[in-house]
Scaffold this motif. Structure first.
Motif, PDB file in Angstrom:
ATOM      1  N   VAL A  81       0.835  -1.200   0.000  1.00 61.69           N
ATOM      2  CA  VAL A  81       0.000   0.000   0.000  1.00 61.69           C
ATOM      3  C   VAL A  81       0.869   1.249   0.000  1.00 61.69           C
ATOM      4  O   VAL A  81       0.785   2.066  -0.902  1.00 61.69           O
ATOM      5  N   ARG A  82       1.705   1.375   1.008  1.00 57.84           N
ATOM      6  CA  ARG A  82       2.479   2.609   1.151  1.00 57.84           C
ATOM      7  C   ARG A  82       3.506   2.781   0.040  1.00 57.84           C
ATOM      8  O   ARG A  82       3.488   3.778  -0.674  1.00 57.84           O
ATOM      9  N   ALA A  83       4.422   1.824  -0.110  1.00 57.14           N
ATOM     10  CA  ALA A  83       5.507   1.981  -1.087  1.00 57.14           C
ATOM     11  C   ALA A  83       5.009   1.875  -2.529  1.00 57.14           C
ATOM     12  O   ALA A  83       5.404   2.668  -3.382  1.00 57.14           O
ATOM     13  N   GLU A  84       4.128   0.891  -2.795  1.00 55.87           N
ATOM     14  CA  GLU A  84       3.692   0.666  -4.172  1.00 55.87           C
ATOM     15  C   GLU A  84       2.620   1.639  -4.642  1.00 55.87           C
ATOM     16  O   GLU A  84       2.392   1.758  -5.835  1.00 55.87           O
ATOM     17  N   TYR A  85       1.951   2.325  -3.707  1.00 52.87           N
ATOM     18  CA  TYR A  85       0.850   3.174  -4.141  1.00 52.87           C
ATOM     19  C   TYR A  85       0.875   4.563  -3.513  1.00 52.87           C
ATOM     20  O   TYR A  85       1.039   5.560  -4.208  1.00 52.87           O
ATOM     21  N   PHE A 127      -1.958   7.520   8.706  1.00 53.20           N
ATOM     22  CA  PHE A 127      -1.947   6.133   9.156  1.00 53.20           C
ATOM     23  C   PHE A 127      -0.814   5.904  10.156  1.00 53.20           C
ATOM     24  O   PHE A 127      -0.997   5.217  11.160  1.00 53.20           O
ATOM     25  N   ASP A 128       0.368   6.483   9.881  1.00 51.30           N
ATOM     26  CA  ASP A 128       1.495   6.340  10.807  1.00 51.30           C
ATOM     27  C   ASP A 128       1.196   6.978  12.160  1.00 51.30           C
ATOM     28  O   ASP A 128       1.532   6.421  13.205  1.00 51.30           O
ATOM     29  N   ILE A 129       0.557   8.136  12.148  1.00 54.84           N
ATOM     30  CA  ILE A 129       0.164   8.795  13.398  1.00 54.84           C
ATOM     31  C   ILE A 129      -0.827   7.919  14.159  1.00 54.84           C
ATOM     32  O   ILE A 129      -0.737   7.754  15.375  1.00 54.84           O
ATOM     33  N   CYS A 171     -11.243   4.481  24.444  1.00 57.85           N
ATOM     34  CA  CYS A 171     -12.372   4.653  23.526  1.00 57.85           C
ATOM     35  C   CYS A 171     -11.997   5.588  22.373  1.00 57.85           C
ATOM     36  O   CYS A 171     -12.249   5.283  21.204  1.00 57.85           O
ATOM     37  N   GLY A 172     -11.380   6.714  22.690  1.00 61.05           N
ATOM     38  CA  GLY A 172     -11.005   7.678  21.651  1.00 61.05           C
ATOM     39  C   GLY A 172     -10.007   7.114  20.656  1.00 61.05           C
ATOM     40  O   GLY A 172     -10.143   7.308  19.447  1.00 61.05           O
ATOM     41  N   THR A 173      -9.017   6.383  21.172  1.00 57.51           N
ATOM     42  CA  THR A 173      -8.022   5.818  20.250  1.00 57.51           C
ATOM     43  C   THR A 173      -8.608   4.670  19.427  1.00 57.51           C
ATOM     44  O   THR A 173      -8.210   4.480  18.276  1.00 57.51           O
ATOM     45  N   ALA A 174      -9.532   3.925  20.000  1.00 62.12           N
ATOM     46  CA  ALA A 174     -10.190   2.864  19.226  1.00 62.12           C
ATOM     47  C   ALA A 174     -10.979   3.465  18.063  1.00 62.12           C
ATOM     48  O   ALA A 174     -10.893   2.993  16.920  1.00 62.12           O
ATOM     49  N   TRP A 175     -11.754   4.509  18.345  1.00 61.04           N
ATOM     50  CA  TRP A 175     -12.521   5.174  17.287  1.00 61.04           C
ATOM     51  C   TRP A 175     -11.593   5.803  16.252  1.00 61.04           C
ATOM     52  O   TRP A 175     -11.815   5.666  15.044  1.00 61.04           O
ATOM     53  N   PHE A 176     -10.548   6.509  16.715  1.00 61.54           N
ATOM     54  CA  PHE A 176      -9.607   7.150  15.798  1.00 61.54           C
ATOM     55  C   PHE A 176      -8.942   6.106  14.899  1.00 61.54           C
ATOM     56  O   PHE A 176      -8.851   6.281  13.679  1.00 61.54           O
ATOM     57  N   GLY A 177      -8.496   5.006  15.504  1.00 61.72           N
ATOM     58  CA  GLY A 177      -7.863   3.943  14.726  1.00 61.72           C
ATOM     59  C   GLY A 177      -8.796   3.334  13.701  1.00 61.72           C
ATOM     60  O   GLY A 177      -8.405   3.077  12.560  1.00 61.72           O
ATOM     61  N   ALA A 178     -10.037   3.126  14.092  1.00 57.61           N
ATOM     62  CA  ALA A 178     -11.012   2.530  13.166  1.00 57.61           C
ATOM     63  C   ALA A 178     -11.304   3.462  11.993  1.00 57.61           C
ATOM     64  O   ALA A 178     -11.337   3.025  10.838  1.00 57.61           O
ATOM     65  N   VAL A 179     -11.510   4.737  12.279  1.00 57.99           N
ATOM     66  CA  VAL A 179     -11.828   5.688  11.208  1.00 57.99           C
ATOM     67  C   VAL A 179     -10.642   5.848  10.256  1.00 57.99           C
ATOM     68  O   VAL A 179     -10.808   5.790   9.030  1.00 57.99           O
ATOM     69  N   VAL A 180      -9.441   6.012  10.792  1.00 62.64           N
ATOM     70  CA  VAL A 180      -8.263   6.158   9.926  1.00 62.64           C
ATOM     71  C   VAL A 180      -8.018   4.875   9.129  1.00 62.64           C
ATOM     72  O   VAL A 180      -7.675   4.922   7.949  1.00 62.64           O
ATOM     73  N   GLY A 181      -8.222   3.727   9.748  1.00 64.95           N
ATOM     74  CA  GLY A 181      -8.074   2.460   9.025  1.00 64.95           C
ATOM     75  C   GLY A 181      -9.060   2.347   7.869  1.00 64.95           C
ATOM     76  O   GLY A 181      -8.702   1.904   6.778  1.00 64.95           O
ATOM     77  N   LEU A 182     -10.304   2.764   8.103  1.00 64.34           N
ATOM     78  CA  LEU A 182     -11.305   2.733   7.028  1.00 64.34           C
ATOM     79  C   LEU A 182     -10.964   3.715   5.913  1.00 64.34           C
ATOM     80  O   LEU A 182     -11.118   3.395   4.728  1.00 64.34           O
ATOM     81  N   VAL A 183     -10.500   4.901   6.286  1.00 65.79           N
ATOM     82  CA  VAL A 183     -10.103   5.886   5.274  1.00 65.79           C
ATOM     83  C   VAL A 183      -8.960   5.326   4.435  1.00 65.79           C
ATOM     84  O   VAL A 183      -8.980   5.394   3.197  1.00 65.79           O
TER      85      VAL A 183
END
Length: 194
Positions: A81-85, A127-129, A171-183
């Motif tokens: 994902v990161r390097a190839e795209y 994503f790294d953040i 809770c906040g980091t779970a939501w943040f991680g899920a949203v960024v992962g989906l994006v």
């Protein structure tokens, strides 16, 4: 040359991504539920401690499982994902051209998003953040689970700000991680195009 462990993990990337997504969904629900249980403690109501402790356990287990699955996926993400795209402007430009050609074939007007070549490096940086924040959330979740067993707010009200604060962080980091992962996955998942 790739090691056999990396090749093995790459061959499992899609099923592992599905398991990671399911675990993340459970995590978001459990951490949200736990935080809602904790709101009662602010008013001194400790009637459901057993259920709240159960959610602390579920949160810690699912946070650790989601974190481990994500880390197993990370090498595949970094290459596919990161390097190839994301960090490869020519690959993005080629995809934009291919989409424009397909739009012309099926008679659909291109959208503004598909007619502009843009860098996706900001998505990769986001994503790294997210990775750093979910590591903090995972640690907060384990700390909260230990606290729920050793020094619960019902036993010592002085620990309440820490307890609720840890619940908010998990809770906040779970939501943040899920949203960024989906994006991130909305642009390109670990498997890339089929």
């Amino acid at each position: 040359m790739k090691s056999s462990a990396v090749l093995f993990l790459e061959s499992l990337a899609r099923p592992l991504l599905i398991c990671h997504a399911i675990a993340a969904a459970v995590l978001v629900g459990a951490t949200t539920h736990h935080l809602l249980w904790c709101r009662h403690y602010l008013w001194g109501r400790y009637g459901q401690v057993k259920a709240e402790r159960r959610f602390a356990t579920i949160c810690a287990l699912t946070f650790v499982a989601t974190f481990i699955a994500g880390n197993l996926l990370y090498p595949t993400y970094k290459v596919r994902v990161r390097a190839e795209y994301f960090d490869n402007s020519p690959a993005i430009a080629e995809e934009v051209k291919a989409r424009a050609a397909q739009h012309a074939i099926v008679g659909v007007a291109p959208t503004p998003e598909t007619s502009v070549v843009a860098s996706l490096s900001p998505i990769a940086r986001m994503f790294d953040i997210k990775e750093h924040w979910v590591a903090l959330g995972c640690a907060a979740s384990v700390a909260l689970w230990i606290l729920s067993r050793k020094l619960h707010p019902k036993d010592d009200r002085r620990v309440l700000p820490l307890y609720v604060g840890l619940s908010m962080v998990q809770c906040g980091t779970a939501w943040f991680g899920a949203v960024v992962g989906l994006v991130t996955a909305s642009y390109r998942s670990v498997g890339g195009p089929v």
